[in-house]
Design a protein around this motif. Structure first.
Motif, short mmCIF file in Angstrom:
data_model
loop_
_atom_site.label_atom_id
_atom_site.label_comp_id
_atom_site.label_asym_id
_atom_site.label_seq_id
_atom_site.Cartn_x
_atom_site.Cartn_y
_atom_site.Cartn_z
N SER A 164 0.83 -1.20 0.00
CA SER A 164 0.00 0.00 0.00
C SER A 164 0.87 1.25 0.00
CB SER A 164 -0.93 -0.01 1.22
OG SER A 164 -1.61 1.22 1.36
N ASN A 165 1.88 1.27 0.86
CA ASN A 165 2.80 2.41 0.92
C ASN A 165 3.59 2.58 -0.37
OD1 ASN A 165 2.13 3.15 3.56
ND2 ASN A 165 3.58 1.69 4.44
N LYS A 166 3.96 1.46 -0.95
CA LYS A 166 4.73 1.49 -2.19
C LYS A 166 3.87 1.97 -3.36
CE LYS A 166 7.60 -1.55 -5.09
NZ LYS A 166 8.08 -2.96 -5.26
N ALA A 167 2.62 1.49 -3.42
CA ALA A 167 1.75 1.82 -4.55
C ALA A 167 1.37 3.29 -4.58
CB ALA A 167 0.49 0.95 -4.49
N TYR A 168 1.01 3.85 -3.43
CA TYR A 168 0.54 5.24 -3.47
C TYR A 168 1.67 6.21 -3.78
CZ TYR A 168 2.09 7.61 0.89
OH TYR A 168 2.81 8.27 1.87
N GLY A 169 2.91 5.79 -3.59
CA GLY A 169 4.05 6.61 -3.96
C GLY A 169 4.52 6.39 -5.38
N SER A 170 3.90 5.47 -6.09
CA SER A 170 4.28 5.16 -7.47
C SER A 170 3.52 6.04 -8.45
CB SER A 170 4.00 3.69 -7.76
OG SER A 170 3.99 3.43 -9.15
N PRO A 171 4.14 6.46 -9.55
CA PRO A 171 3.43 7.26 -10.56
C PRO A 171 2.23 6.53 -11.16
CG PRO A 171 5.80 7.34 -10.91
CD PRO A 171 5.56 6.29 -9.87
N VAL A 172 2.27 5.20 -11.18
CA VAL A 172 1.17 4.43 -11.75
C VAL A 172 0.27 3.81 -10.68
CG1 VAL A 172 2.36 3.95 -13.91
CG2 VAL A 172 2.67 2.39 -11.98
N LEU A 173 0.50 4.16 -9.41
CA LEU A 173 -0.33 3.68 -8.29
C LEU A 173 -0.49 2.16 -8.31
CD1 LEU A 173 -3.13 6.43 -8.20
CD2 LEU A 173 -0.86 6.45 -7.13
N PHE A 174 0.63 1.49 -8.48
CA PHE A 174 0.63 0.02 -8.58
C PHE A 174 1.91 -0.51 -7.97
CE2 PHE A 174 1.99 -3.79 -10.95
CZ PHE A 174 0.91 -4.62 -10.71
N ALA A 175 1.80 -1.61 -7.24
CA ALA A 175 2.99 -2.22 -6.65
C ALA A 175 2.79 -3.71 -6.46
CB ALA A 175 3.31 -1.58 -5.30
N THR A 176 3.86 -4.46 -6.61
CA THR A 176 3.86 -5.88 -6.31
C THR A 176 5.07 -6.17 -5.42
OG1 THR A 176 5.19 -6.46 -8.26
CG2 THR A 176 2.79 -6.46 -8.52
N GLY A 177 5.02 -7.30 -4.75
CA GLY A 177 6.15 -7.66 -3.90
C GLY A 177 5.96 -9.02 -3.29
N GLU A 178 6.94 -9.42 -2.50
CA GLU A 178 6.89 -10.74 -1.87
C GLU A 178 7.54 -10.68 -0.50
OE1 GLU A 178 10.71 -12.97 -3.82
OE2 GLU A 178 9.02 -12.54 -5.18
N LEU A 179 7.19 -11.66 0.32
CA LEU A 179 7.70 -11.74 1.67
C LEU A 179 8.06 -13.19 1.96
CD1 LEU A 179 8.06 -10.14 4.38
CD2 LEU A 179 5.76 -10.91 4.99
N VAL A 180 9.28 -13.43 2.41
CA VAL A 180 9.73 -14.79 2.70
C VAL A 180 9.12 -15.26 4.02
CG1 VAL A 180 11.72 -16.26 3.16
CG2 VAL A 180 11.88 -14.45 1.44
N LEU A 181 8.51 -16.44 3.99
CA LEU A 181 7.95 -17.06 5.18
C LEU A 181 8.86 -18.18 5.65
CD1 LEU A 181 4.23 -17.26 3.99
CD2 LEU A 181 5.34 -15.41 5.24
N GLU A 182 8.38 -18.96 6.61
CA GLU A 182 9.20 -20.07 7.06
C GLU A 182 9.30 -21.15 5.98
OE1 GLU A 182 6.21 -20.08 9.39
OE2 GLU A 182 6.94 -18.53 10.75
#
Length: 242
Positions: A164-182
Motif C-alpha cells: 500500500s505504501n509502495k503503490a501510493y508513492g508510485s506514478p502508476v499507483l501500482f505495486a507488487t512484492g513478496e515476503l519470505v515465510l518459514e
C-alpha cells in the motif's frame, strides 16, 4: 477462491473461476450500481457507445484511461484500468471484451462496473472522477487455511501494508512484492489504485482494503479485496508477471 457471504457456493465458484481464468468467459464480478435506465434511442446510448469505443480502442501504454462524452443529463463518465503487470495487448483485449459484454450483464443501466482477471471497466451518468468508490466492492479467498492462521494474518498485513505504501508513492499507483515465510515459502502480493485518485486518496483506499483482509480472509492461504477504486491481493504462489 470464494466470495465472502457465498460459502455454500464455494466449490461451484472455484470451478467457475478456473474456467474464467482459462477462457476469459465471464467477469469475476459486476455491479449494476445505478438502477436508472436508458433506451436505445436515448442520446445517452450514443454517448456510451462513443465512450466505450474511446476507452477500448485507445489503450495507453500506462494501462489507465478515463474520459467523458456528451453533455448535461446525457453525459457519460467512464474509466478503464488494466493490471499493472500485463502487456498493452492483453490490456486492450480485456477492455474490448468488457465493453462488448457489459450490456449483457447490466442491460440499459446508467451505471455499471465490471471486473475481469486483468482489468476493470466502469461507467456512470454521475461524475465520479477523483472520488473513492467504497460501495462497489467484493472479497475473494482461498478455501484452504494456513497452518498457523494467527501468524499468517500478521504476515499478510505486513506485506499488504508495505505494498500500500509502495503503490501510493508510485506514478502508476501500482505495486507488487513478496515476503519470505518459514521453510522457504513466499507470500506474494499486489496493490493497485485507479489513477483518477490522488496519491493520498489511493493510500486511504488501500489502507481501508488492507483493514478488511482479516474479516474477509481470516487465515486463508489467498485473499483479495477488490473495489471500484483500489484492490489488494495476496497468494502463496506467484501470480504477477515479473
Amino acid at each position: 477462491m470464494c466470495f465472502s457471504k457465498l460459502i455454500p457456493l464455494c466449490l461451484l465458484l472455484l470451478l467457475s473461476l478456473l474456467l474464467q481464468a482459462a477462457i476469459g468467459a465471464d467477469p469475476l464480478f459486476h455491479f449494476c450500481f445505478i438502477l436508472e435506465n436508458y433506451t436505445s434511442n436515448d442520446p445517452f446510448n450514443s454517448n456510451l457507445n462513443e465512450l466505450t469505443t474511446l476507452l477500448s480502442s485507445k489503450v495507453p501504454p500506462t494501462g489507465f484511461r478515463f474520459a467523458s462524452t456528451g453533455l448535461g443529463q446525457d453525459n457519460v463518465y467512464g474509466l478503464a484500468l488494466y493490471r499493472g503487470d500485463i502487456s498493452s495487448t492483453n490490456c486492450k483485449t480485456c477492455v474490448t471484451k468488457a465493453t462488448k459484454e457489459l450490456r449483457n450483464w447490466c442491460p440499459y443501466n446508467k451505471g455499471v462496473i465490471i471486473w475481469y482477471y486483468n482489468c476493470l471497466f466502469k461507467y456512470s451518468n454521475v461524475k465520479f472522477f477523483g472520488e473513492i468508490d467504497n460501495k462497489n466492492k467484493f472479497h475473494m479467498y482461498n478455501v484452504q487455511s494456513a497452518d498457523d492462521p494467527t501468524s499468517f494474518n500478521v504476515k499478510t498485513k505486513e506485506l499488504s501494508s508495505s505494498l500500500s505504501n509502495k503503490a501510493y508513492g508510485s506514478p502508476v499507483l501500482f505495486a507488487t512484492g513478496e515476503l519470505v515465510l518459514e521453510e522457504s515459502m513466499k507470500l506474494y502480493g499486489l496493490a493497485q489504485c485507479t489513477r483518477n485518485l490522488s496519491s493520498l486518496d489511493c493510500k486511504k483506499c488501500l489502507d481501508g482494503a488492507v483493514s478488511e483482509l482479516p474479516s474477509c480472509c481470516d487465515g486463508k492461504r489467498g485473499g483479495r479485496v477488490v473495489g471500484g477504486s483500489c484492490n489488494v491481493r495476496y497468494e502463496l504462489y506467484p501470480f504477477v508477471n515479473a
